[in-house]
Structures are given as C-alpha cells and as structure tokens.
Design a protein around this motif. Structure first.
Motif, PDB file in Angstrom:
ATOM      1  N   VAL A  29       3.699  -1.580  -0.457  1.00  0.00           N
ATOM      2  CA  VAL A  29       2.484  -1.718  -1.252  1.00  0.00           C
ATOM      3  C   VAL A  29       2.872  -1.800  -2.719  1.00  0.00           C
ATOM      4  O   VAL A  29       3.623  -0.964  -3.219  1.00  0.00           O
ATOM      5  CB  VAL A  29       1.528  -0.523  -1.025  1.00  0.00           C
ATOM      6  CG1 VAL A  29       0.270  -0.682  -1.856  1.00  0.00           C
ATOM      7  CG2 VAL A  29       1.201  -0.372   0.441  1.00  0.00           C
ATOM      8  N   TYR A  30       2.351  -2.807  -3.398  1.00  0.00           N
ATOM      9  CA  TYR A  30       2.611  -2.973  -4.825  1.00  0.00           C
ATOM     10  C   TYR A  30       1.372  -2.522  -5.598  1.00  0.00           C
ATOM     11  O   TYR A  30       0.250  -2.877  -5.230  1.00  0.00           O
ATOM     12  CB  TYR A  30       2.925  -4.431  -5.141  1.00  0.00           C
ATOM     13  CG  TYR A  30       4.184  -4.926  -4.456  1.00  0.00           C
ATOM     14  CD1 TYR A  30       5.420  -4.746  -5.051  1.00  0.00           C
ATOM     15  CD2 TYR A  30       4.129  -5.555  -3.216  1.00  0.00           C
ATOM     16  CE1 TYR A  30       6.588  -5.185  -4.423  1.00  0.00           C
ATOM     17  CE2 TYR A  30       5.278  -5.997  -2.584  1.00  0.00           C
ATOM     18  CZ  TYR A  30       6.503  -5.812  -3.198  1.00  0.00           C
ATOM     19  OH  TYR A  30       7.645  -6.236  -2.577  1.00  0.00           O
ATOM     20  N   ARG A  87       5.959  -1.416   5.672  1.00  0.00           N
ATOM     21  CA  ARG A  87       4.862  -1.829   4.804  1.00  0.00           C
ATOM     22  C   ARG A  87       5.223  -1.481   3.373  1.00  0.00           C
ATOM     23  O   ARG A  87       5.547  -0.336   3.059  1.00  0.00           O
ATOM     24  CB  ARG A  87       3.583  -1.125   5.230  1.00  0.00           C
ATOM     25  CG  ARG A  87       2.380  -1.475   4.410  1.00  0.00           C
ATOM     26  CD  ARG A  87       1.146  -0.779   5.004  1.00  0.00           C
ATOM     27  NE  ARG A  87      -0.049  -1.185   4.323  1.00  0.00           N
ATOM     28  CZ  ARG A  87      -0.803  -0.383   3.579  1.00  0.00           C
ATOM     29  NH1 ARG A  87      -0.475   0.883   3.443  1.00  0.00           N
ATOM     30  NH2 ARG A  87      -1.877  -0.839   3.000  1.00  0.00           N
ATOM     31  N   GLU A 123      -0.889  -3.272  -7.714  1.00  0.00           N
ATOM     32  CA  GLU A 123      -1.458  -4.391  -8.453  1.00  0.00           C
ATOM     33  C   GLU A 123      -2.938  -4.525  -8.112  1.00  0.00           C
ATOM     34  O   GLU A 123      -3.395  -4.033  -7.099  1.00  0.00           O
ATOM     35  CB  GLU A 123      -0.754  -5.698  -8.074  1.00  0.00           C
ATOM     36  CG  GLU A 123       0.719  -5.721  -8.359  1.00  0.00           C
ATOM     37  CD  GLU A 123       1.376  -6.991  -7.867  1.00  0.00           C
ATOM     38  OE1 GLU A 123       0.694  -7.844  -7.264  1.00  0.00           O
ATOM     39  OE2 GLU A 123       2.592  -7.132  -8.067  1.00  0.00           O
ATOM     40  N   PRO A 174      -5.519  -7.781  -7.767  1.00  0.00           N
ATOM     41  CA  PRO A 174      -5.908  -7.273  -6.454  1.00  0.00           C
ATOM     42  C   PRO A 174      -4.691  -6.730  -5.701  1.00  0.00           C
ATOM     43  O   PRO A 174      -3.549  -7.056  -6.025  1.00  0.00           O
ATOM     44  CB  PRO A 174      -6.494  -8.493  -5.744  1.00  0.00           C
ATOM     45  CG  PRO A 174      -5.850  -9.662  -6.392  1.00  0.00           C
ATOM     46  CD  PRO A 174      -5.584  -9.249  -7.827  1.00  0.00           C
ATOM     47  N   PRO A 175      -4.954  -5.900  -4.684  1.00  0.00           N
ATOM     48  CA  PRO A 175      -3.849  -5.277  -3.951  1.00  0.00           C
ATOM     49  C   PRO A 175      -2.893  -6.312  -3.354  1.00  0.00           C
ATOM     50  O   PRO A 175      -3.311  -7.377  -2.916  1.00  0.00           O
ATOM     51  CB  PRO A 175      -4.545  -4.498  -2.838  1.00  0.00           C
ATOM     52  CG  PRO A 175      -5.946  -4.338  -3.296  1.00  0.00           C
ATOM     53  CD  PRO A 175      -6.251  -5.516  -4.169  1.00  0.00           C
ATOM     54  N   HIS A 176      -1.645  -5.976  -3.370  1.00  0.00           N
ATOM     55  CA  HIS A 176      -0.600  -6.850  -2.825  1.00  0.00           C
ATOM     56  C   HIS A 176       0.233  -6.007  -1.866  1.00  0.00           C
ATOM     57  O   HIS A 176       0.827  -5.011  -2.257  1.00  0.00           O
ATOM     58  CB  HIS A 176       0.250  -7.397  -3.957  1.00  0.00           C
ATOM     59  CG  HIS A 176       1.421  -8.208  -3.515  1.00  0.00           C
ATOM     60  ND1 HIS A 176       2.444  -8.534  -4.358  1.00  0.00           N
ATOM     61  CD2 HIS A 176       1.742  -8.769  -2.329  1.00  0.00           C
ATOM     62  CE1 HIS A 176       3.344  -9.241  -3.698  1.00  0.00           C
ATOM     63  NE2 HIS A 176       2.939  -9.389  -2.476  1.00  0.00           N
ATOM     64  N   VAL A 177       0.245  -6.419  -0.592  1.00  0.00           N
ATOM     65  CA  VAL A 177       0.979  -5.691   0.433  1.00  0.00           C
ATOM     66  C   VAL A 177       1.841  -6.679   1.198  1.00  0.00           C
ATOM     67  O   VAL A 177       1.412  -7.784   1.511  1.00  0.00           O
ATOM     68  CB  VAL A 177       0.011  -4.977   1.414  1.00  0.00           C
ATOM     69  CG1 VAL A 177       0.781  -4.240   2.491  1.00  0.00           C
ATOM     70  CG2 VAL A 177      -0.900  -4.026   0.664  1.00  0.00           C
ATOM     71  N   GLU A 178       3.071  -6.302   1.481  1.00  0.00           N
ATOM     72  CA  GLU A 178       3.966  -7.128   2.281  1.00  0.00           C
ATOM     73  C   GLU A 178       4.429  -6.331   3.491  1.00  0.00           C
ATOM     74  O   GLU A 178       4.567  -5.109   3.422  1.00  0.00           O
ATOM     75  CB  GLU A 178       5.185  -7.563   1.470  1.00  0.00           C
ATOM     76  CG  GLU A 178       4.858  -8.505   0.335  1.00  0.00           C
ATOM     77  CD  GLU A 178       6.097  -8.934  -0.446  1.00  0.00           C
ATOM     78  OE1 GLU A 178       7.218  -8.525  -0.093  1.00  0.00           O
ATOM     79  OE2 GLU A 178       5.919  -9.668  -1.423  1.00  0.00           O
ATOM     80  N   TYR A 179       4.638  -7.039   4.581  1.00  0.00           N
ATOM     81  CA  TYR A 179       5.126  -6.416   5.807  1.00  0.00           C
ATOM     82  C   TYR A 179       6.413  -7.107   6.216  1.00  0.00           C
ATOM     83  O   TYR A 179       6.561  -8.320   6.029  1.00  0.00           O
ATOM     84  CB  TYR A 179       4.105  -6.551   6.938  1.00  0.00           C
ATOM     85  CG  TYR A 179       2.832  -5.800   6.695  1.00  0.00           C
ATOM     86  CD1 TYR A 179       2.706  -4.480   7.116  1.00  0.00           C
ATOM     87  CD2 TYR A 179       1.766  -6.385   6.032  1.00  0.00           C
ATOM     88  CE1 TYR A 179       1.530  -3.776   6.891  1.00  0.00           C
ATOM     89  CE2 TYR A 179       0.590  -5.687   5.807  1.00  0.00           C
ATOM     90  CZ  TYR A 179       0.474  -4.393   6.238  1.00  0.00           C
ATOM     91  OH  TYR A 179      -0.679  -3.693   6.019  1.00  0.00           O
TER      92      TYR A 179
END
Length: 53
Positions: free
Chosen positions: A5-6, A3, A8, A10-15
């Motif tokens: 988490v950036y 995971r 930013e 709104p929240p920006h999350v990549e998996y």
C-alpha cells in the motif's frame, strides 16, 4: 500474495505473488491447459453433432 500500500491519494495498492504463491503457478497452468483441452473437445463434439443431423 503480498500487498503493498502506498500512502497516496487516490489510494495506490499493488499485489504480487510471494515465493510460496509462485510455486502454484505450474499447477494453475496445468489446470488452464486442461480447461482449454476440455473446451476444444466440447466444441468439436458440438460441430460433429450438428453435421450428423
């Protein structure tokens, strides 16, 4: 799974899958193939039972 988490708004999350998680992909692909096969067999049985009536 990894995971990221950036910070930013709104929240920006990549998996993404880790190397360990990627080892499961062939197993999951086989399960998916089996599911498609079972669905195809079920559908053909429904068609055959409807034509026999």
């Amino acid at each position: 799974m990894e995971r990221i988490v950036y910070p930013e708004v709104p929240p920006h999350v990549e998996y993404q899958l880790t190397d360990f998680g990627l080892r499961f992909m062939p197993i999951l692909d086989s399960i998916e193939d089996l599911q498609h096969e079972l669905e195809a067999n079920r559908d053909s049985q429904v068609v055959n039972s409807q034509t026999a009536v």
